[in-house]
Motif scaffolding. Structure first.
Motif, PDB file in Angstrom:
ATOM      1  N   TYR A  58      -1.135 -40.222 -31.969  1.00 11.37           N
ATOM      2  CA  TYR A  58      -2.051 -41.642 -32.538  1.00 11.37           C
ATOM      3  C   TYR A  58      -3.404 -41.485 -32.429  1.00 11.37           C
ATOM      4  O   TYR A  58      -3.993 -41.235 -32.800  1.00 11.37           O
ATOM      5  CB  TYR A  58      -1.392 -42.363 -33.461  1.00 11.37           C
ATOM      6  CG  TYR A  58      -1.721 -42.527 -34.292  1.00 11.37           C
ATOM      7  CD1 TYR A  58      -1.914 -42.357 -35.553  1.00 11.37           C
ATOM      8  CD2 TYR A  58      -2.289 -43.998 -34.546  1.00 11.37           C
ATOM      9  CE1 TYR A  58      -2.855 -42.743 -37.392  1.00 11.37           C
ATOM     10  CE2 TYR A  58      -3.512 -44.627 -36.315  1.00 11.37           C
ATOM     11  CZ  TYR A  58      -3.548 -43.525 -36.796  1.00 11.37           C
ATOM     12  OH  TYR A  58      -4.061 -43.834 -38.037  1.00 11.37           O
ATOM     13  N   LYS A  62      -7.175 -40.265 -33.524  1.00 13.39           N
ATOM     14  CA  LYS A  62      -7.684 -40.825 -34.274  1.00 13.39           C
ATOM     15  C   LYS A  62      -9.137 -41.310 -33.303  1.00 13.39           C
ATOM     16  O   LYS A  62      -9.941 -40.836 -33.789  1.00 13.39           O
ATOM     17  CB  LYS A  62      -7.473 -42.786 -33.606  1.00 13.39           C
ATOM     18  CG  LYS A  62      -8.326 -43.630 -35.486  1.00 13.39           C
ATOM     19  CD  LYS A  62      -7.832 -44.451 -35.685  1.00 13.39           C
ATOM     20  CE  LYS A  62      -8.867 -45.722 -35.722  1.00 13.39           C
ATOM     21  NZ  LYS A  62      -7.888 -46.824 -36.040  1.00 13.39           N
ATOM     22  N   THR A  96       5.840 -36.190 -40.059  1.00 12.58           N
ATOM     23  CA  THR A  96       5.026 -37.340 -39.482  1.00 12.58           C
ATOM     24  C   THR A  96       3.516 -36.983 -39.214  1.00 12.58           C
ATOM     25  O   THR A  96       2.853 -37.882 -38.972  1.00 12.58           O
ATOM     26  CB  THR A  96       5.746 -37.655 -38.344  1.00 12.58           C
ATOM     27  OG1 THR A  96       7.225 -37.401 -39.288  1.00 12.58           O
ATOM     28  CG2 THR A  96       5.625 -38.441 -38.185  1.00 12.58           C
ATOM     29  N   LEU A  99       1.126 -37.670 -41.773  1.00 17.15           N
ATOM     30  CA  LEU A  99       1.097 -38.865 -42.512  1.00 17.15           C
ATOM     31  C   LEU A  99      -0.198 -39.430 -41.507  1.00 17.15           C
ATOM     32  O   LEU A  99      -0.969 -39.985 -41.585  1.00 17.15           O
ATOM     33  CB  LEU A  99       2.474 -39.296 -42.386  1.00 17.15           C
ATOM     34  CG  LEU A  99       2.854 -40.875 -42.735  1.00 17.15           C
ATOM     35  CD1 LEU A  99       2.147 -41.013 -43.954  1.00 17.15           C
ATOM     36  CD2 LEU A  99       3.624 -40.941 -42.919  1.00 17.15           C
ATOM     37  N   ASN A 100       0.158 -38.717 -40.237  1.00 16.13           N
ATOM     38  CA  ASN A 100      -0.717 -39.615 -38.749  1.00 16.13           C
ATOM     39  C   ASN A 100      -2.065 -38.938 -39.296  1.00 16.13           C
ATOM     40  O   ASN A 100      -3.052 -39.963 -39.063  1.00 16.13           O
ATOM     41  CB  ASN A 100      -0.476 -38.985 -37.692  1.00 16.13           C
ATOM     42  CG  ASN A 100       0.779 -39.452 -36.513  1.00 16.13           C
ATOM     43  OD1 ASN A 100       1.634 -40.771 -38.046  1.00 16.13           O
ATOM     44  ND2 ASN A 100       1.337 -38.813 -35.867  1.00 16.13           N
ATOM     45  N   GLU A 103      -3.513 -40.802 -41.949  1.00 12.88           N
ATOM     46  CA  GLU A 103      -3.552 -42.709 -41.831  1.00 12.88           C
ATOM     47  C   GLU A 103      -4.843 -42.675 -41.034  1.00 12.88           C
ATOM     48  O   GLU A 103      -5.923 -43.812 -40.950  1.00 12.88           O
ATOM     49  CB  GLU A 103      -2.220 -42.971 -41.070  1.00 12.88           C
ATOM     50  CG  GLU A 103      -1.227 -43.832 -41.565  1.00 12.88           C
ATOM     51  CD  GLU A 103      -1.724 -44.488 -42.735  1.00 12.88           C
ATOM     52  OE1 GLU A 103      -2.446 -44.550 -43.487  1.00 12.88           O
ATOM     53  OE2 GLU A 103      -2.278 -46.150 -42.306  1.00 12.88           O
ATOM     54  N   ALA A 104      -5.165 -41.527 -40.125  1.00 14.58           N
ATOM     55  CA  ALA A 104      -6.103 -41.322 -39.441  1.00 14.58           C
ATOM     56  C   ALA A 104      -8.028 -41.755 -39.850  1.00 14.58           C
ATOM     57  O   ALA A 104      -8.217 -42.172 -39.873  1.00 14.58           O
ATOM     58  CB  ALA A 104      -5.873 -40.726 -38.248  1.00 14.58           C
ATOM     59  N   ARG A 106      -8.027 -42.251 -43.136  1.00 12.69           N
ATOM     60  CA  ARG A 106      -7.617 -43.613 -44.283  1.00 12.69           C
ATOM     61  C   ARG A 106      -8.587 -44.591 -43.213  1.00 12.69           C
ATOM     62  O   ARG A 106     -10.110 -45.301 -44.033  1.00 12.69           O
ATOM     63  CB  ARG A 106      -6.204 -43.670 -45.086  1.00 12.69           C
ATOM     64  CG  ARG A 106      -7.018 -45.238 -45.451  1.00 12.69           C
ATOM     65  CD  ARG A 106      -5.508 -45.376 -46.219  1.00 12.69           C
ATOM     66  NE  ARG A 106      -4.379 -45.666 -45.167  1.00 12.69           N
ATOM     67  CZ  ARG A 106      -3.902 -47.070 -45.465  1.00 12.69           C
ATOM     68  NH1 ARG A 106      -4.667 -47.412 -46.249  1.00 12.69           N
ATOM     69  NH2 ARG A 106      -3.386 -48.132 -44.298  1.00 12.69           N
ATOM     70  N   GLU A 107      -8.445 -44.843 -42.125  1.00 12.97           N
ATOM     71  CA  GLU A 107      -8.170 -45.683 -41.102  1.00 12.97           C
ATOM     72  C   GLU A 107     -10.378 -45.257 -40.945  1.00 12.97           C
ATOM     73  O   GLU A 107     -10.301 -46.581 -40.924  1.00 12.97           O
ATOM     74  CB  GLU A 107      -7.819 -45.779 -39.960  1.00 12.97           C
ATOM     75  CG  GLU A 107      -6.638 -46.930 -40.361  1.00 12.97           C
ATOM     76  CD  GLU A 107      -5.754 -46.748 -39.165  1.00 12.97           C
ATOM     77  OE1 GLU A 107      -6.448 -47.488 -38.032  1.00 12.97           O
ATOM     78  OE2 GLU A 107      -4.158 -46.876 -38.542  1.00 12.97           O
ATOM     79  N   TYR A 152       2.402 -36.379 -49.191  1.00 15.69           N
ATOM     80  CA  TYR A 152       1.499 -37.300 -48.253  1.00 15.69           C
ATOM     81  C   TYR A 152      -0.227 -36.999 -49.040  1.00 15.69           C
ATOM     82  O   TYR A 152      -0.706 -37.634 -49.428  1.00 15.69           O
ATOM     83  CB  TYR A 152       2.016 -36.773 -47.382  1.00 15.69           C
ATOM     84  CG  TYR A 152       2.964 -38.124 -47.168  1.00 15.69           C
ATOM     85  CD1 TYR A 152       3.208 -39.310 -47.522  1.00 15.69           C
ATOM     86  CD2 TYR A 152       3.316 -36.690 -45.948  1.00 15.69           C
ATOM     87  CE1 TYR A 152       4.150 -39.761 -46.903  1.00 15.69           C
ATOM     88  CE2 TYR A 152       5.037 -37.967 -45.311  1.00 15.69           C
ATOM     89  CZ  TYR A 152       5.444 -39.526 -46.035  1.00 15.69           C
ATOM     90  OH  TYR A 152       5.699 -40.006 -45.890  1.00 15.69           O
ATOM     91  N   TYR A 156      -2.097 -39.736 -50.712  1.00 14.20           N
ATOM     92  CA  TYR A 156      -3.328 -40.093 -50.547  1.00 14.20           C
ATOM     93  C   TYR A 156      -4.333 -40.354 -51.700  1.00 14.20           C
ATOM     94  O   TYR A 156      -5.466 -40.714 -51.246  1.00 14.20           O
ATOM     95  CB  TYR A 156      -3.677 -39.737 -49.368  1.00 14.20           C
ATOM     96  CG  TYR A 156      -2.928 -40.644 -47.794  1.00 14.20           C
ATOM     97  CD1 TYR A 156      -1.966 -40.581 -47.419  1.00 14.20           C
ATOM     98  CD2 TYR A 156      -3.773 -40.931 -47.348  1.00 14.20           C
ATOM     99  CE1 TYR A 156      -0.818 -41.638 -46.794  1.00 14.20           C
ATOM    100  CE2 TYR A 156      -3.293 -41.717 -45.846  1.00 14.20           C
ATOM    101  CZ  TYR A 156      -1.465 -42.207 -46.201  1.00 14.20           C
ATOM    102  OH  TYR A 156      -1.072 -42.621 -45.298  1.00 14.20           O
ATOM    103  N   TYR A 160      -5.521 -43.727 -52.403  1.00 14.05           N
ATOM    104  CA  TYR A 160      -5.960 -44.994 -51.613  1.00 14.05           C
ATOM    105  C   TYR A 160      -7.685 -43.945 -52.204  1.00 14.05           C
ATOM    106  O   TYR A 160      -8.855 -44.168 -52.033  1.00 14.05           O
ATOM    107  CB  TYR A 160      -6.211 -44.229 -49.828  1.00 14.05           C
ATOM    108  CG  TYR A 160      -5.342 -44.821 -49.903  1.00 14.05           C
ATOM    109  CD1 TYR A 160      -4.404 -46.138 -49.630  1.00 14.05           C
ATOM    110  CD2 TYR A 160      -4.671 -44.266 -49.455  1.00 14.05           C
ATOM    111  CE1 TYR A 160      -3.824 -47.056 -49.196  1.00 14.05           C
ATOM    112  CE2 TYR A 160      -2.994 -44.058 -48.428  1.00 14.05           C
ATOM    113  CZ  TYR A 160      -2.899 -45.837 -48.928  1.00 14.05           C
ATOM    114  OH  TYR A 160      -1.449 -46.086 -48.431  1.00 14.05           O
TER     115      TYR A 160
END
Ligand code: NAD
Length: 316
Positions: A58, A62, A96, A99-100, A103-104, A106-107, A152, A156, A160
């Motif tokens: 991750y 990122k 998975t 999802l990573n 998430e990256a 989104r962050e 996913y 998202y 979001y």
């Protein structure tokens, strides 16, 4: 514009890097790939920043995605039989891993994420041609992992407000597609055998049909989606509604190669679907300027590439 392509050293990914270089030369292209099925050779001569590593790392993911405007997420273990033999690695990389990536994104506030799902999500649904609103029932762990990928991606978008888009690729083919391993896709597998003068091994009766899409058509759609930040809370089938049986495909290869090919029939494979055809409506509606390359033209270009590779290997 800056774009990260996960799995960009693979077949579709490396064609996409080349397509970006050619059609959007100002775009800075980054690739993150663990080279599990892809190859650094695929990126030779291309203008790209390559990072060797996994989307399951991750922190590295990122770091690689920092500052990009868009992510095209193609990294996956892309094989039905491989997932049947070993479901957990497929789940880890494909579900998975997705999802990573989300998430990256989104962050980091990445503006657009598109992901590669697959026609295998339809599984046992016999309806033909298939629309995005037909029910899904995957028949393999790979199909399940791709349903998670698109699920996913869409969640998202809802959760979001991220601009995301899930493509369901059907059977993509073209230059650079790996042959020579037991999980190879059907066109490279047949071409490799044909050019080596060997028999073509067909699983089952050969009347199973596919909606083949030339890789440049796929790249044109993805580039358009990235440039226009195209987003949807429903998936889009990235195939245009053709329906070719394996026996028809072989006939077409015979015409291009100007020689008869010998076919042997092997056992039907577990998890393989009988027929796969998109209705092609949504992709045309969302991407009206993309004109799909015909199977005839795409096959000619693919054969040419396989022949030139063969000549290079044999030093002629
Ligand atoms: P490919 O095997 O050539 O490319 C996949 C790439 O992902 C490879 O370069 C591989 O090394 C990389 N990869 C795998 N796991 C990784 C990880 N954990 N971290 C980083 N990189 C990783 O396959 P392809 O045909 O180019 O497929 C690209 C995408 O399209 C995949 O998601 C696949 O499931 C999907 N897809 C392809 C087809 C098709 O017809 N080729 C059909 C449906 C869906």
């Amino acid at each position: 514009m800056k774009v990260l392509i996960t799995g960009g050293a693979g077949f579709i990914g490396s064609n996409l890097v080349r397509f970006f270089n050619g059609h959007s030369p100002a775009t800075e292209v980054r690739v993150l790939d663990d080279l599990s099925t892809g190859s650094i050779q695929n990126l030779a001569g291309l203008d790209v920043q390559f990072t060797h590593g996994s989307i399951l790392d991750y922190d590295l993911l990122k770091e690689t995605a920092r500052g990009v405007d868009a992510i095209v997420h193609l990294a996956a273990i892309p094989s039905v039989p491989r997932s049947v033999a070993a479901p957990r690695p497929s789940h880890d990389a494909n579900s998975t891993g997705t999802l990573n990536v989300l998430e990256a994104a989104r962050e980091l506030g990445v503006g657009h994420v598109s992901v590669a799902s697959s026609s295998s999500v339809y599984g046992s649904n016999p309806v033909l041609p298939k629309s995005e609103y037909d029910w899904t029932r995957p028949m393999s762990p790979y199909g399940v992992s791709k349903l998670a990928t698109e699920g996913y991606c869409i969640a998202y978008n809802f959760s979001y407000g991220m601009k995301t888009l899930a493509f369901r690729f059907f059977n993509v083919y073209g230059p650079g597609q790996a042959a020579g391993h037991s999980y190879a896709a059907v066109i490279p597998k047949f071409l490799e055998a044909a050019l080596a003068g060997e028999d073509l091994s067909v699983h089952g009766d050969g009347l199973q049909s596919r909606d083949f899409t030339y890789v440049e058509t796929v790249c044109a759609v993805i580039l358009d989606a990235v440039q226009n930040k195209t987003s949807s809370t429903d998936p889009i089938n990235l195939a245009f509604g053709t329906n070719t049986t394996l026996l028809e495909l072989i006939e077409s290869m015979e015409l291009h190669l100007n020689e008869p090919l010998k076919v042997i029939h092997a056992e039907q494979r577990v998890g393989d679907v009988r027929a796969s055809q998109s209705d092609g409506r949504r992709v045309r509606e969302f991407f009206p300027s993309v004109v799909p390359v015909s199977l005839d033209e795409g096959l000619a270009k693919t054969i040419e590439w396989f022949q030139s590779e063969l000549r290079m290997k044999s030093g002629n």
